[in-house]
Design an enzyme around this catalytic site. Structure first.
Site, PDB file in Angstrom:
ATOM      1  N   ASP A 214      -1.182  -6.184  -0.408  1.00  0.00           N
ATOM      2  CA  ASP A 214      -1.183  -5.507   0.927  1.00  0.00           C
ATOM      3  C   ASP A 214      -2.652  -4.975   1.095  1.00  0.00           C
ATOM      4  OD1 ASP A 214       0.064  -4.621   3.076  1.00  0.00           O
ATOM      5  OD2 ASP A 214       1.143  -2.912   2.256  1.00  0.00           O
TER       6      ASP A 214
ATOM      7  N   ASP B 244       0.964  -1.219  -0.073  1.00  0.00           N
ATOM      8  CA  ASP B 244       0.032  -0.079   0.033  1.00  0.00           C
ATOM      9  C   ASP B 244       0.901   1.370  -0.046  1.00  0.00           C
ATOM     10  OD1 ASP B 244       0.785  -0.024   2.681  1.00  0.00           O
ATOM     11  OD2 ASP B 244      -1.305   0.145   3.738  1.00  0.00           O
ATOM     12  N   SER B 245       2.271   1.062   0.003  1.00  0.00           N
ATOM     13  CA  SER B 245       3.119   2.369  -0.529  1.00  0.00           C
ATOM     14  C   SER B 245       2.751   2.898  -1.516  1.00  0.00           C
ATOM     15  CB  SER B 245       4.722   1.745   0.047  1.00  0.00           C
ATOM     16  OG  SER B 245       4.741   0.546  -0.965  1.00  0.00           O
TER      17      SER B 245
ATOM     18  N   GLU C  80       9.392  -4.406  10.333  1.00  0.00           N
ATOM     19  CA  GLU C  80       9.980  -2.969   9.725  1.00  0.00           C
ATOM     20  C   GLU C  80      10.424  -2.165  11.058  1.00  0.00           C
ATOM     21  OE1 GLU C  80       7.071  -1.283   7.057  1.00  0.00           O
ATOM     22  OE2 GLU C  80       8.188   0.777   7.183  1.00  0.00           O
TER      23      GLU C  80
ATOM     24  N   LYS D 137      -1.214  -9.522   2.971  1.00  0.00           N
ATOM     25  CA  LYS D 137      -0.538  -8.817   4.024  1.00  0.00           C
ATOM     26  C   LYS D 137      -1.224  -8.110   4.956  1.00  0.00           C
ATOM     27  CE  LYS D 137       3.159  -5.624   3.731  1.00  0.00           C
ATOM     28  NZ  LYS D 137       2.486  -4.569   4.597  1.00  0.00           N
TER      29      LYS D 137
ATOM     30  N   GLU E 115      -1.173  -5.551   8.572  1.00  0.00           N
ATOM     31  CA  GLU E 115      -0.383  -4.951   9.535  1.00  0.00           C
ATOM     32  C   GLU E 115      -0.918  -4.990  10.650  1.00  0.00           C
ATOM     33  OE1 GLU E 115       0.350  -0.747   8.877  1.00  0.00           O
ATOM     34  OE2 GLU E 115       0.910  -1.168   6.860  1.00  0.00           O
TER      35      GLU E 115
HETATM   36  O1  KIV Z   1       3.592  -1.135   1.657  1.00  0.00           O
HETATM   37  C1  KIV Z   1       4.805  -1.506   1.651  1.00  0.00           C
HETATM   38  O2  KIV Z   1       5.530  -1.184   0.737  1.00  0.00           O
HETATM   39  C2  KIV Z   1       5.303  -2.263   2.702  1.00  0.00           C
HETATM   40  C3  KIV Z   1       6.741  -2.713   2.624  1.00  0.00           C
HETATM   41  C4  KIV Z   1       7.620  -1.600   2.903  1.00  0.00           C
HETATM   42  C5  KIV Z   1       7.098  -3.921   3.614  1.00  0.00           C
HETATM   43  O3  KIV Z   1       4.415  -2.651   3.670  1.00  0.00           O
END
Ligand code: KIV
Length: 294
Positions: free
Chosen positions: A91, A52-53, A190, A121, A123
């Protein structure tokens, strides 16, 4: 630099735990579209994370929280088309799993069915553990994410390293074990101090994937735009830049603009021909036509 040979099939998820046992490091990188997924695959990367970056690197937001399910589905679908061998992990964006286990399953199913993700994924710990259990129960592989979890950066007091006191480090260790027990196949750590991440890595049977958490994690992940120098914001201290592409891309665009303005582009070699007689017929026809119109 070495890269793994390209193979035809998808990396089996169960190979990750074998890699940990063999102390073979796992390589993960983010990707958000077809070309980045394809390049990661060709470079022999093991896991492609559609992070989600993307909210920041691709969509231009100030944080990751605005990313929506529909945006993440579109990006995951494109990256998955390019990443054939790597496992594709989507994510789950902020809001897609916080409310209930049911929401989490509904949204994760979308990632698998509509976008071709192999896993998702999530969090955090706490309520996330029940979400992980529900997802694994629904047959969807889950990667955990502890330490600096950007979706809760405000609650964590900003984008800061986590687990820097004995009690917070113990909490991280407990959370990692709980996620493993819930069935997570790997856990991202992280911005966790390296010795703390090393201890967590030792205690888990599933792999840890570090970002800013030292070299003793079972694998490492970096954000595509950070490692390639595509993102022009300030990078965190744990980023290593392997290329500086933004200035190169800008220079190429400036060159293109100058060529268009000066007439240097397109050249003969960029255009198509037409047989002489066809051209003559066309030109005389069009002259006649424009003559009539006039
Ligand atoms: O969103 C993302 O890119 C991440 C990574 C930094 C692990 O969660």
């Amino acid at each position: 630099m070495t890269s793994r040979p390209e193979t035809a099939g998808k990396l089996p998820l169960t190979d990750l735990a074998d890699m940990k046992r063999r102390r073979e490091r796992i390589v993960m990188v983010t990707a958000y579209d077809y070309p980045s997924g394809r390049l990661a695959d060709a470079a022999g990367v093991d896991i492609v994370l559609v992070g989600d970056s993307a909210a920041m690197t691709v969509l231009g937001h100030e944080s990751t929280t605005p990313a929506t399910m529909d945006e993440m589905i579109m990006l995951t679908r494109a990256a998955a088309r390019g990443a054939k061998r790597p496992l594709v992990v989507a994510d789950m964006p902020f809001g897609s799993f916080q409310v209930s286990d049911e929401d989490a399953v509904t949204n994760a199913v979308r990632f698998v069915k509509e976008a071709g993700a192999d896993a998702v994924k999530l969090e955090g710990a706490g309520p996330t553990v029940s979400r992980a259990l529900a997802l694994v129960g629904a047959g969807i592989p889950v990667m955990g994410h502890l330490g600096l979890t950007p979706q809760s950066a405000i609650m964590l007091g900003g984008f800061k390293a986590q687990g820097r006191t004995a009690s917070k480090a113990n909490q991280l260790l407990d959370d990692a074990k709980t996620l493993e027990q819930a069935g997570c196949f790997a856990v991202v750590l992280e911005a966790v101090p390296a010795p703390v991440a090393a201890r967590i890595t030792e205690e888990l049977t599933v792999p840890t994937i570090g970002i800013g958490s030292g070299r003793d994690c079972d694998g490492q992940v970096l954000v595509y735009h950070d490692l390639l120098g595509l993102y022009q914001g300030k990078a965190p201290r744990f980023v290593k830049r392997y290329a500086d592409l933004a200035p190169e891309i800008q220079a190429a665009l400036e060159h293109f603009a100058a060529d268009v303005r000066s007439g240097a582009f397109p050249g003969e070699e960029h255009t198509y021909s037409i047989p002489e007689d066809e051209l003559e017929a066309f030109l005389s026809g069009s002259k006649a036509e424009s003559g009539t119109e006039a």
